[in-house]
Design a protein around this motif. Structure first.
Motif, short mmCIF file in Angstrom:
data_model
loop_
_atom_site.label_atom_id
_atom_site.label_comp_id
_atom_site.label_asym_id
_atom_site.label_seq_id
_atom_site.Cartn_x
_atom_site.Cartn_y
_atom_site.Cartn_z
N LEU A 91 -52.45 -16.70 21.63
CA LEU A 91 -52.95 -15.75 20.57
C LEU A 91 -51.83 -14.56 21.24
CD1 LEU A 91 -56.81 -16.41 20.36
CD2 LEU A 91 -55.21 -16.51 18.31
N ARG A 92 -52.31 -14.71 22.63
CA ARG A 92 -52.17 -13.37 22.88
C ARG A 92 -50.38 -13.58 23.07
NH1 ARG A 92 -52.93 -13.29 28.52
NH2 ARG A 92 -54.87 -12.52 28.49
N THR A 93 -49.05 -14.42 22.88
CA THR A 93 -47.79 -14.36 22.44
C THR A 93 -47.83 -14.03 21.19
OG1 THR A 93 -47.37 -16.54 24.48
CG2 THR A 93 -46.09 -15.91 22.05
N LEU A 94 -48.76 -14.81 20.53
CA LEU A 94 -48.86 -13.96 19.13
C LEU A 94 -48.09 -12.73 18.75
CD1 LEU A 94 -49.75 -17.33 17.11
CD2 LEU A 94 -47.67 -15.99 16.91
N ALA A 95 -49.57 -12.37 18.85
CA ALA A 95 -50.27 -10.55 19.56
C ALA A 95 -48.54 -9.77 19.71
CB ALA A 95 -51.03 -10.17 19.74
N GLU A 96 -48.23 -10.21 20.49
CA GLU A 96 -47.62 -9.59 21.50
C GLU A 96 -45.65 -9.71 20.40
OE1 GLU A 96 -47.40 -10.08 26.29
OE2 GLU A 96 -49.06 -9.44 26.30
N ALA A 97 -45.59 -10.91 20.34
CA ALA A 97 -44.23 -11.17 19.28
C ALA A 97 -43.32 -9.98 18.61
CB ALA A 97 -44.61 -12.33 18.35
N GLU A 98 -42.65 -9.39 18.54
CA GLU A 98 -42.19 -8.53 17.99
C GLU A 98 -41.14 -9.29 16.84
OE1 GLU A 98 -42.80 -5.11 17.48
OE2 GLU A 98 -44.65 -5.06 18.34
N ARG A 99 -40.67 -8.75 15.76
CA ARG A 99 -39.15 -9.05 15.25
C ARG A 99 -38.31 -8.49 15.55
NH1 ARG A 99 -40.77 -7.38 9.14
NH2 ARG A 99 -42.98 -5.84 10.51
N SER A 100 -37.43 -9.00 15.91
CA SER A 100 -35.76 -8.72 16.14
C SER A 100 -35.18 -7.89 14.94
CB SER A 100 -35.68 -9.45 16.96
OG SER A 100 -35.24 -10.58 17.17
N GLU A 101 -34.17 -9.41 14.17
CA GLU A 101 -33.68 -9.10 13.06
C GLU A 101 -33.84 -9.70 12.09
OE1 GLU A 101 -29.31 -8.65 13.80
OE2 GLU A 101 -29.94 -9.77 16.21
N PRO A 102 -33.78 -9.82 11.08
CA PRO A 102 -34.01 -10.52 10.51
C PRO A 102 -32.25 -11.32 10.13
CG PRO A 102 -33.25 -8.75 8.64
CD PRO A 102 -33.49 -8.15 10.15
N LYS A 103 -33.09 -13.20 10.07
CA LYS A 103 -31.73 -13.93 10.45
C LYS A 103 -31.14 -14.35 8.83
CE LYS A 103 -31.59 -14.15 14.64
NZ LYS A 103 -30.67 -13.50 15.09
N THR A 104 -31.50 -14.83 7.73
CA THR A 104 -31.38 -14.91 6.69
C THR A 104 -32.14 -14.88 5.53
OG1 THR A 104 -30.26 -16.66 5.28
CG2 THR A 104 -31.90 -17.28 7.45
N THR A 105 -31.81 -13.92 4.47
CA THR A 105 -32.80 -14.31 2.68
C THR A 105 -32.43 -14.96 2.63
OG1 THR A 105 -30.83 -13.08 2.06
CG2 THR A 105 -32.86 -11.40 3.15
N PRO A 145 -31.46 -19.48 20.22
CA PRO A 145 -30.31 -19.90 21.91
C PRO A 145 -29.73 -18.73 22.11
CG PRO A 145 -29.17 -21.22 19.17
CD PRO A 145 -30.81 -20.71 19.32
N THR A 146 -29.79 -17.81 21.22
CA THR A 146 -29.17 -16.23 21.72
C THR A 146 -29.88 -15.50 23.35
OG1 THR A 146 -29.43 -15.33 19.78
CG2 THR A 146 -27.84 -16.16 19.76
N ASP A 147 -30.86 -16.19 22.74
CA ASP A 147 -32.22 -14.77 23.18
C ASP A 147 -33.15 -15.87 23.68
OD1 ASP A 147 -33.81 -14.55 21.23
OD2 ASP A 147 -33.72 -13.52 20.39
N GLY A 148 -33.54 -16.62 23.07
CA GLY A 148 -34.43 -17.17 23.82
C GLY A 148 -36.36 -17.68 23.14
N GLY A 149 -35.60 -16.67 21.93
CA GLY A 149 -37.94 -16.20 21.07
C GLY A 149 -37.10 -17.45 20.24
#
Length: 152
Positions: A91-105, A145-149
């Motif tokens: 729950l904490r990981t999901l609450a703290e998770a931030e979107r970084s950038e869209p990869k594809t639409t 693989p580029t940022d571990g997220g």
């Protein structure tokens, strides 16, 4: 005289080309989908979440967790007590998770990233739902693989 006219014409064309390059290279405002929480509102409600379902490909619930008397229980295991710290960490990981950038639409890439819908036969991610709340479910896919997220 003719040489001067050509030189003047060449100078104007050069200035026009430079102006065009600058105009085309200028940053334009783009709808920015980066930033912000992955699960909007979870951080404010984290202590009031009483149910978490992890849905596997095919749409069946892989794990259904319910909080009863301040203990997390696994419904599919006869109410066996879940590891409290693992549930809190999720729950904490999901609450703290931030979107970084869209990869594809492009939906054709969703399967490869692990974020295809759970009804897709080749899906590999997991959908996390919060029954009894208005929190939006989220599909967690492959690790980037580029940022571990993870892709969501």
């Amino acid at each position: 005289m003719m040489m001067r006219n050509r030189l003047l014409l060449l100078a104007c064309a050069t200035l026009l080309a430079i102006g065009l390059v600058i105009w085309l290279g200028a940053e334009r405002p783009v709808a920015d989908e980066s930033g912000g929480p992955v699960v909007a509102g979870l951080a404010e409600r984290i202590n009031r979440v009483d149910a978490v379902d992890v849905v596997a490909p095919g749409g069946a619930a892989a794990v259904r967790l319910r909080r009863e008397d301040e203990r997390w229980r696994v419904l599919d295991r006869d109410g066996y007590e879940a590891d409290f710290q693992q549930v809190v960490d999720l729950l904490r990981t999901l609450a703290e998770a931030e979107r970084s950038e869209p990869k594809t639409t492009n939906p054709d890439w969703y399967r490869r990233l692990g974020v295809a819908g759970m009804d897709d036969a080749d899906a590999s991610g997991r959908r996390i739902e919060f029954p009894g709340t208005e929190l939006a479910p989220v599909i967690v896919g492959q690790v980037d693989p580029t940022d571990g997220g993870s892709y969501v």
